[in-house]
Design a protein around this motif. Structure first.
Motif, PDB file in Angstrom:
ATOM      1  N   ALA A   1       0.835  -1.205   0.000  1.00  0.00           N
ATOM      2  CA  ALA A   1       0.000   0.000   0.000  1.00  0.00           C
ATOM      3  C   ALA A   1       0.871   1.257   0.000  1.00  0.00           C
ATOM      4  CB  ALA A   1      -0.937  -0.004   1.205  1.00  0.00           C
ATOM      5  N   ALA A   2       1.956   1.244   0.768  1.00  0.00           N
ATOM      6  CA  ALA A   2       2.862   2.393   0.804  1.00  0.00           C
ATOM      7  C   ALA A   2       3.485   2.629  -0.565  1.00  0.00           C
ATOM      8  CB  ALA A   2       3.953   2.183   1.853  1.00  0.00           C
ATOM      9  N   ILE A   3       3.882   1.565  -1.240  1.00  0.00           N
ATOM     10  CA  ILE A   3       4.466   1.695  -2.579  1.00  0.00           C
ATOM     11  C   ILE A   3       3.433   2.265  -3.551  1.00  0.00           C
ATOM     12  CG2 ILE A   3       5.341   0.384  -4.554  1.00  0.00           C
ATOM     13  CD1 ILE A   3       6.693  -1.481  -2.441  1.00  0.00           C
TER      14      ILE A   3
ATOM     15  N   PRO B   1      -3.433  25.563 -12.747  1.00  0.00           N
ATOM     16  CA  PRO B   1      -3.131  24.586 -11.699  1.00  0.00           C
ATOM     17  C   PRO B   1      -4.370  23.850 -11.190  1.00  0.00           C
ATOM     18  CG  PRO B   1      -2.892  26.815 -10.875  1.00  0.00           C
ATOM     19  CD  PRO B   1      -3.136  26.919 -12.347  1.00  0.00           C
ATOM     20  N   SER B   2      -4.162  22.599 -10.921  1.00  0.00           N
ATOM     21  CA  SER B   2      -5.221  21.762 -10.352  1.00  0.00           C
ATOM     22  C   SER B   2      -5.457  22.186  -8.905  1.00  0.00           C
ATOM     23  CB  SER B   2      -4.779  20.301 -10.402  1.00  0.00           C
ATOM     24  OG  SER B   2      -5.625  19.512  -9.641  1.00  0.00           O
ATOM     25  N   THR B   3      -6.697  22.222  -8.512  1.00  0.00           N
ATOM     26  CA  THR B   3      -7.010  22.635  -7.136  1.00  0.00           C
ATOM     27  C   THR B   3      -6.990  21.477  -6.160  1.00  0.00           C
ATOM     28  OG1 THR B   3      -9.362  22.359  -7.553  1.00  0.00           O
ATOM     29  CG2 THR B   3      -8.437  24.560  -7.912  1.00  0.00           C
ATOM     30  N   TRP B   4      -7.061  20.267  -6.653  1.00  0.00           N
ATOM     31  CA  TRP B   4      -7.186  19.119  -5.763  1.00  0.00           C
ATOM     32  C   TRP B   4      -5.938  18.248  -5.681  1.00  0.00           C
ATOM     33  CZ3 TRP B   4      -6.267  14.524  -8.137  1.00  0.00           C
ATOM     34  CH2 TRP B   4      -6.371  14.503  -9.521  1.00  0.00           C
ATOM     35  N   SER B   5      -5.067  18.285  -6.688  1.00  0.00           N
ATOM     36  CA  SER B   5      -3.962  17.324  -6.735  1.00  0.00           C
ATOM     37  C   SER B   5      -2.930  17.534  -5.632  1.00  0.00           C
ATOM     38  CB  SER B   5      -3.293  17.337  -8.106  1.00  0.00           C
ATOM     39  OG  SER B   5      -2.752  18.601  -8.388  1.00  0.00           O
ATOM     40  N   GLU B   6      -2.696  18.766  -5.238  1.00  0.00           N
ATOM     41  CA  GLU B   6      -1.721  19.006  -4.167  1.00  0.00           C
ATOM     42  C   GLU B   6      -2.194  18.411  -2.846  1.00  0.00           C
ATOM     43  OE1 GLU B   6       0.499  22.669  -1.872  1.00  0.00           O
ATOM     44  OE2 GLU B   6      -0.400  23.048  -3.827  1.00  0.00           O
TER      45      GLU B   6
ATOM     46  N   ALA C   1      -1.551  11.342   0.309  1.00  0.00           N
ATOM     47  CA  ALA C   1      -0.979  10.050  -0.070  1.00  0.00           C
ATOM     48  C   ALA C   1       0.423   9.888   0.502  1.00  0.00           C
ATOM     49  CB  ALA C   1      -0.960   9.912  -1.589  1.00  0.00           C
ATOM     50  N   MET C   2       1.173  10.979   0.557  1.00  0.00           N
ATOM     51  CA  MET C   2       2.521  10.918   1.126  1.00  0.00           C
ATOM     52  C   MET C   2       2.463  10.604   2.618  1.00  0.00           C
ATOM     53  SD  MET C   2       5.754  11.026   0.796  1.00  0.00           S
ATOM     54  CE  MET C   2       6.231  11.803  -0.703  1.00  0.00           C
ATOM     55  N   ILE C   3       1.558  11.230   3.323  1.00  0.00           N
ATOM     56  CA  ILE C   3       1.398  10.972   4.757  1.00  0.00           C
ATOM     57  C   ILE C   3       1.063   9.499   4.991  1.00  0.00           C
ATOM     58  CG2 ILE C   3      -0.075  11.445   6.759  1.00  0.00           C
ATOM     59  CD1 ILE C   3      -0.263  14.378   5.632  1.00  0.00           C
ATOM     60  N   TRP C   4       0.104   8.984   4.232  1.00  0.00           N
ATOM     61  CA  TRP C   4      -0.278   7.575   4.366  1.00  0.00           C
ATOM     62  C   TRP C   4       0.895   6.660   4.035  1.00  0.00           C
ATOM     63  CZ3 TRP C   4      -4.115   4.511   6.123  1.00  0.00           C
ATOM     64  CH2 TRP C   4      -5.275   5.136   6.576  1.00  0.00           C
ATOM     65  N   SER C   5       1.639   6.973   2.985  1.00  0.00           N
ATOM     66  CA  SER C   5       2.740   6.089   2.594  1.00  0.00           C
ATOM     67  C   SER C   5       3.827   6.046   3.661  1.00  0.00           C
ATOM     68  CB  SER C   5       3.325   6.503   1.246  1.00  0.00           C
ATOM     69  OG  SER C   5       3.965   7.744   1.320  1.00  0.00           O
TER      70      SER C   5
ATOM     71  N   GLU D   1     -14.401  17.558  -1.078  1.00  0.00           N
ATOM     72  CA  GLU D   1     -15.529  17.368  -0.153  1.00  0.00           C
ATOM     73  C   GLU D   1     -15.375  16.045   0.577  1.00  0.00           C
ATOM     74  OE1 GLU D   1     -17.863  19.614   0.621  1.00  0.00           O
ATOM     75  OE2 GLU D   1     -16.748  20.970  -0.677  1.00  0.00           O
ATOM     76  N   ILE D   2     -14.176  15.835   1.128  1.00  0.00           N
ATOM     77  CA  ILE D   2     -13.853  14.614   1.865  1.00  0.00           C
ATOM     78  C   ILE D   2     -13.389  15.021   3.259  1.00  0.00           C
ATOM     79  CG2 ILE D   2     -12.318  12.615   1.957  1.00  0.00           C
ATOM     80  CD1 ILE D   2     -12.108  12.801  -1.088  1.00  0.00           C
ATOM     81  N   SER D   3     -13.808  14.273   4.256  1.00  0.00           N
ATOM     82  CA  SER D   3     -13.416  14.576   5.629  1.00  0.00           C
ATOM     83  C   SER D   3     -11.903  14.464   5.788  1.00  0.00           C
ATOM     84  CB  SER D   3     -14.108  13.614   6.597  1.00  0.00           C
ATOM     85  OG  SER D   3     -13.595  13.789   7.897  1.00  0.00           O
ATOM     86  N   ILE D   4     -11.341  15.415   6.498  1.00  0.00           N
ATOM     87  CA  ILE D   4      -9.903  15.398   6.770  1.00  0.00           C
ATOM     88  C   ILE D   4      -9.536  14.230   7.697  1.00  0.00           C
ATOM     89  CG2 ILE D   4      -9.907  16.921   8.786  1.00  0.00           C
ATOM     90  CD1 ILE D   4      -7.426  18.283   7.485  1.00  0.00           C
ATOM     91  N   ALA D   5     -10.541  13.635   8.320  1.00  0.00           N
ATOM     92  CA  ALA D   5     -10.295  12.476   9.176  1.00  0.00           C
ATOM     93  C   ALA D   5      -9.675  11.327   8.388  1.00  0.00           C
ATOM     94  CB  ALA D   5     -11.582  12.023   9.848  1.00  0.00           C
ATOM     95  N   TRP D   6      -9.947  11.242   7.072  1.00  0.00           N
ATOM     96  CA  TRP D   6      -9.344  10.193   6.253  1.00  0.00           C
ATOM     97  C   TRP D   6      -7.830  10.354   6.194  1.00  0.00           C
ATOM     98  CZ3 TRP D   6     -11.700   5.916   5.303  1.00  0.00           C
ATOM     99  CH2 TRP D   6     -13.082   5.889   5.235  1.00  0.00           C
ATOM    100  N   VAL D   7      -7.332  11.563   6.238  1.00  0.00           N
ATOM    101  CA  VAL D   7      -5.884  11.783   6.260  1.00  0.00           C
ATOM    102  C   VAL D   7      -5.337  11.470   7.648  1.00  0.00           C
ATOM    103  CG1 VAL D   7      -4.032  13.466   5.931  1.00  0.00           C
ATOM    104  CG2 VAL D   7      -6.057  13.528   4.461  1.00  0.00           C
ATOM    105  N   TYR D   8      -6.007  11.961   8.674  1.00  0.00           N
ATOM    106  CA  TYR D   8      -5.561  11.711  10.043  1.00  0.00           C
ATOM    107  C   TYR D   8      -5.634  10.234  10.414  1.00  0.00           C
ATOM    108  CZ  TYR D   8      -5.072  16.588  11.362  1.00  0.00           C
ATOM    109  OH  TYR D   8      -4.654  17.887  11.461  1.00  0.00           O
TER     110      TYR D   8
END
Length: 169
Positions: A19-21, A44-49, A55-59, A126-133
């Motif tokens: 998953a990290a890879i 510039p894309s508004t969502w890709s950053e 994704a980096m945090i999760w990896s 429109e996604i909860s920041i809890a998914w990142v945390y």
């Protein structure tokens, strides 16, 4: 019992590594996409950053379990192997216990943080920041399993070279 746990840890750590890879590939692809949209198309894309950062945090949190399993985490190997075997074993246990305590606290606090931020959304999405945390408690769970397995391998003598105790003499 120990062998079954070690097999389970190999599976869970392998899943975390894969998953990290995959998330690192997503990170690299989206970072390139961001550069192209910003500098080539001047739109510039508004969502890709945001997705790239997430994704980096999760990896990172998923990759730590694999790093711990391989003995690639910062440790006290030089001192541990220079000490007599009983002292090296005590240092190994103390270091793993401290890591286990740290990641247990991180799991608990990460879980609490997910609850606190569940109603907040990521910027541009429109996604909860809890998914990142959620990377904190999920990654910590994988890491705790890896720490227990590394400790068992070290104490039973099935460790990789960085986790052996004392000098050969």
């Amino acid at each position: 019992m120990i062998r079954a746990f070690l097999r389970l840890e190999a599976i869970t750590t392998g899943l975390a590594l894969r998953a990290a890879i995959a998330l690192l590939c997503v990170t690299a692809g989206l970072a390139m996409f961001q550069v192209v949209t910003r500098f080539v198309f001047d739109a510039p894309s508004t969502w890709s950053e945001v997705v790239t950062r997430s994704a980096m945090i999760w990896s990172v949190f998923l990759g730590v379990a694999a790093a711990y399993r391989q003995g690639a985490m910062i440790s006290v190997d030089l001192i541990q192997t220079a000490l007599p075997a009983p002292l090296g074993r005590m240092l190994f246990i103390a270091a793993n216990a401290a890591s286990f305590l740290f990641f247990t606290i991180l799991l608990w606090q990460g879980w609490l943080m997910c609850g606190r931020v569940a109603r907040q959304n990521l910027a541009a999405l429109e996604i909860s920041i809890a998914w990142v945390y959620a990377a904190l408690p999920v990654g910590s769970a994988f890491i705790l399993v890896a720490i227990l397995a590394a400790t068992l391998r070290g104490l039973t003598g099935t460790a990789t070279p960085p986790q052996t105790f004392g000098s050969a003499s």
